[in-house]
Scaffold this active site. Structure first.
Site, PDB file in Angstrom:
ATOM      1  CG  ASP A 211      98.509  -6.364  49.999  1.00 18.46           C
ATOM      2  OD1 ASP A 211      99.137  -5.195  50.360  1.00 18.46           O
ATOM      3  OD2 ASP A 211      98.142  -6.675  48.908  1.00 18.46           O
ATOM      4  CG  HIS A 216      93.774  -2.992  49.836  1.00 15.86           C
ATOM      5  ND1 HIS A 216      93.057  -3.036  48.896  1.00 15.86           N
ATOM      6  CD2 HIS A 216      95.139  -3.272  49.649  1.00 15.86           C
ATOM      7  CE1 HIS A 216      93.932  -3.354  47.774  1.00 15.86           C
ATOM      8  NE2 HIS A 216      95.023  -3.271  48.346  1.00 15.86           N
ATOM      9  CB  ILE A 231      89.371  -0.973  46.894  1.00 14.89           C
ATOM     10  CG1 ILE A 231      90.937  -1.097  46.538  1.00 14.89           C
ATOM     11  CG2 ILE A 231      88.770   0.061  46.269  1.00 14.89           C
ATOM     12  CD1 ILE A 231      91.481  -0.683  45.216  1.00 14.89           C
ATOM     13  N   GLY A 234      93.323  -7.193  45.148  1.00 14.96           N
ATOM     14  CA  GLY A 234      93.141  -7.892  44.013  1.00 14.96           C
ATOM     15  C   GLY A 234      93.265  -9.610  44.314  1.00 14.96           C
TER      16      GLY A 234
END
Length: 312
Positions: A211, A216, A231, A234
């Site tokens: 990903d 991120h 961040i 998830g």
């Protein structure tokens, strides 16, 4: 007068649900399995962890490394197609949110395999100011033809709703429940509580599993999206939670997990401390995860086990 272009949020539901994705094939090996385990914190606090060394090393002479159940979450990223390619679906990609993930595990994952993915639009829901899109990926072991797992990703497209004039709102789903699953957290004390200290580089490590969203890793992209810094993914947060459940509830046996549901409630920053609270109810574990530093709940859901655990 020439017809004006439709607004960005215009969606043609008939085109969306009739969209056909091509089947895709990919191969993974033990390196991918071990890298994923490290990405969701395995052995992060203790490189000699007796419960977790088996995910990254041939512990005690075992023939293969063991595979965590949330490894299934990586499979949809091998589909080689994007939601933006779906015919009839128009939205602002900056307003896309991954709201929920559901997985069913049909057999223990081998440590290496050639996998075939079959992808379909499984749900489309007009919520007025947003659209909920459900993508389903069923993954097969190519050599045997056996089904390994199913992923259902619930994606929120903010600002792309209002395309349906029907009452009730236009909806398409292969499952009677569809849409958003809400989990009621028990009021009693948790059966188990597990605390994880992440590395500052956790998102950079997890992204190597496939990903590569710059949200991120790139500070500039994160600032544009409204965050002070990049961040955590998830699905990485979900991996931390399920790993805690396997460790604390399942006696370290990853094959105990039958299905997983996680609802993403709030962002997590790499380096924060994650606290997973678990409530055992027979063969079902209800959980919620909090960030210790901000005292905020970031994830909730449940894990269904393939056997009843009466006590801990």
């Amino acid at each position: 007068m020439a017809a004006s272009n439709p607004p960005l949020s215009a969606i043609d539901p008939d085109l969306v649900i009739s969209h056909k994705f091509p089947d895709t094939t990919f191969t993974y090996d033990e390196r991918d399995v071990a890298l994923y385990a490290l990405g969701i914190g395995a052995c992060g606090g203790n490189a000699l962890d007796e419960d977790e060394l088996k995910y990254v090393y041939h512990k005690n002479g075992q023939s293969f490394v063991k595979v965590l159940p949330t490894f299934a979450a990586l499979f949809p990223f091998r589909n080689k197609q994007d939601v933006g390619d779906v015919a009839g679906l128009r939205f602002d990609p900056k307003l896309l949110l991954h709201g929920q993930q559901y997985m069913e595990i049909y057999k223990p994952f081998p440590s290496n395999a050639c996998v075939e993915n079959k992808v379909a639009i499984a749900g489309l829901h007009d919520k007025g100011k947003a659209t909920i899109l459900e993508l389903e990926t069923i993954s097969y072991e190519k050599e045997s033809g056996e089904v390994l797992c199913m992923n259902r990703s619930t994606i929120y497209l903010r600002g792309a709703g209002g395309f349906s004039k029907a009452s009730p709102p236009y909806s398409y789903s292969n499952y009677p429940t569809g849409q958003v699953v809400r989990v009621t957290i028990p009021t009693r004390e948790p059966s188990k509580v597990y605390e994880d200290c992440m590395q500052q580089s956790q998102a950079l490590l997890y992204r190597l599993s496939g990903d590569y969203n710059p949200l991120h890793s790139d500070p500039t992209v994160a600032h544009v999206a409204g965050f002070s810094r990049p961040i955590l993914h998830g699905l990485c947060t979900l991996g931390f939670a399920v790993r805690a459940i396997v460790k604390c509830i399942c006696n370290g046996d990853p094959t105990t997990v039958k299905s997983i549901m996680g609802r993403f409630l709030l962002h997590v920053y790499p380096g924060e401390t994650l606290i997973t609270e678990m409530w055992l109810e027979g063969s079902r574990v209800i959980y919620q995860m909090k960030v210790k530093e901000r005292n905020r709940t970031v994830l909730s859901g449940y894990v269904v086990l393939n056997r009843i655990i009466s006590s801990l």
